[in-house]
Write an enzyme that holds these catalytic residues in place. Sequence first.
Site, PDB file in Angstrom:
ATOM      1  N   ARG A  34       6.976 -11.813  -7.824  1.00  0.00           N
ATOM      2  CA  ARG A  34       8.058 -11.433  -7.989  1.00  0.00           C
ATOM      3  C   ARG A  34       7.252 -10.359  -9.205  1.00  0.00           C
ATOM      4  NH1 ARG A  34      10.674 -16.267  -8.103  1.00  0.00           N
ATOM      5  NH2 ARG A  34      12.202 -16.345  -6.325  1.00  0.00           N
ATOM      6  N   ARG A  65       7.678  -6.916  -2.398  1.00  0.00           N
ATOM      7  CA  ARG A  65       8.276  -7.583  -2.325  1.00  0.00           C
ATOM      8  C   ARG A  65       8.402  -8.309  -0.449  1.00  0.00           C
ATOM      9  NH1 ARG A  65       8.700 -13.335  -4.141  1.00  0.00           N
ATOM     10  NH2 ARG A  65      11.228 -13.750  -4.662  1.00  0.00           N
ATOM     11  N   LYS A  88      10.591 -18.814 -11.108  1.00  0.00           N
ATOM     12  CA  LYS A  88      11.967 -18.914 -11.800  1.00  0.00           C
ATOM     13  C   LYS A  88      11.754 -20.417 -12.643  1.00  0.00           C
ATOM     14  CE  LYS A  88      14.677 -15.071 -10.519  1.00  0.00           C
ATOM     15  NZ  LYS A  88      15.356 -14.745 -10.013  1.00  0.00           N
ATOM     16  N   HIS A 148      11.871 -19.199  -3.062  1.00  0.00           N
ATOM     17  CA  HIS A 148      13.373 -19.292  -2.841  1.00  0.00           C
ATOM     18  C   HIS A 148      13.788 -20.469  -2.916  1.00  0.00           C
ATOM     19  CE1 HIS A 148      13.257 -14.515  -0.899  1.00  0.00           C
ATOM     20  NE2 HIS A 148      13.892 -14.889  -2.403  1.00  0.00           N
ATOM     21  N   TYR A 191      16.210 -11.015   5.692  1.00  0.00           N
ATOM     22  CA  TYR A 191      14.888 -10.655   6.252  1.00  0.00           C
ATOM     23  C   TYR A 191      14.652 -10.589   7.841  1.00  0.00           C
ATOM     24  CZ  TYR A 191      12.886 -10.150   1.450  1.00  0.00           C
ATOM     25  OH  TYR A 191      12.482 -10.112   0.084  1.00  0.00           O
ATOM     26  N   HIS A 231      10.512  -4.792  -5.956  1.00  0.00           N
ATOM     27  CA  HIS A 231      10.446  -5.727  -5.181  1.00  0.00           C
ATOM     28  C   HIS A 231      10.918  -5.586  -3.555  1.00  0.00           C
ATOM     29  CE1 HIS A 231      12.303  -8.832  -6.859  1.00  0.00           C
ATOM     30  NE2 HIS A 231      13.430  -9.228  -6.147  1.00  0.00           N
TER      31      HIS A 231
END
Length: 300
Positions: free
Chosen positions: A149, A249, A173, A272, A281, A246
Site C-alpha cells: 500500500r 497493487r 495495517k 489481507h 481478483y 492501488h
Amino acid sequence: MGKDEVVTRLFLQYLQVEKNYSQYTIEYYHGDLLDFRLFMSEQSITEFEQVEYSDVRLFLTKLFNQKLSRKSVARKISSLRSFYKFLLREKLASQNPFAGVSIPKVDKRLPNFFYEEELAILFQACDISDPIGQRNRAILELLYATGIRVSECCSIHLQDIDMELSTLLVHGKGRKDRYVPFGNFAEVALERYITEGRKAIMQQNKQSHDVLLVNFRGGPLTTRGLRTVLNKIVEQSSLNSKIHPHKLRHSFATHLLNNGADMRTVQELLGHENLSSTQIYTHVTKDYLKKTYMEHHPRA
C-alpha cells in the site's frame, strides 16, 4: 476547545497511535465526524451522548437526499460506528446509536490493473540518469514488485530492506508486519536509487535520516507526494489512462494469479486479513482468461 472537539481529537489520536491508520484514512474519519457534528448542530444536539437511534435515521435520510453513493454512506456509517465504540470503551457514552444501523451493500467494482505492456511504458518514462528519475523508477518497481500500500511504501526505512535475501519488512495495517520478497528489477532499481539518487539528494540538501523515499528537498516523501509523483510519471509517458497507487497493487495481484499463484499466497503477500478481500481478483483473472481464449482459440 469544546468537549466534542476534545473527544474528536482523542479519537483521531487513537486511530493514529493504537490502530496505526494512515494519515489519509484518518482524514476521512475526521471529515465524517465533522459532517455528523454539523448535522447535530442543525438538530440542536449539543453532545455526542445525546444522539439517539431516531437521530441516526434522520442523518441517513439526509445523506441519501444528498444523493451520496452507497459506498460513501457505508463509509460514514462505519466511521461513526467505530467512533461510538471508542466512546463506549472510554466511558464517554452509554450507548452506540449506530450499532443497529445496517450498512448498505456496496457493489464491488472489479479492480483496474495495468497490462504488462503498459507497465513497460511507465518504467521507460523514468529518466534514470537523474536522481529524481531514479527515485521514481524505484517507486514503480517497488509498488509493482511487492503490491504494498502507499502508506506502507512511505513508511519503509533503509533497515527494512534486505538486499541479500531480496525481502522487504512491511509495516502493515494495525501494526501487522509481514515480509514480502521482491525480484531482480526492483533490486537493481533500489540499489541504484539508494547508492546514487538518494545519496545525491540527501547530500545536496544536507539531510540525514533513514526513510527510504525522499522528496526533492531530502525530506520523507508523504503519501500525497507519492500520488503526485505517480501522476507526473503518467504525464511523462504516452499512456492515456489514469493512475492511482492501488492500480499497481491490483496489477501485482492480478498478474500473480494469471501466472498460476494460489490465492492464499497472494492474500499473505497483500496483507489481507480475510481471503474474501483477495477473492475479488478471481473475477479479473476469469475475464482475462476468457479474453485470451476468445482471441486465440481456433473455434472460439
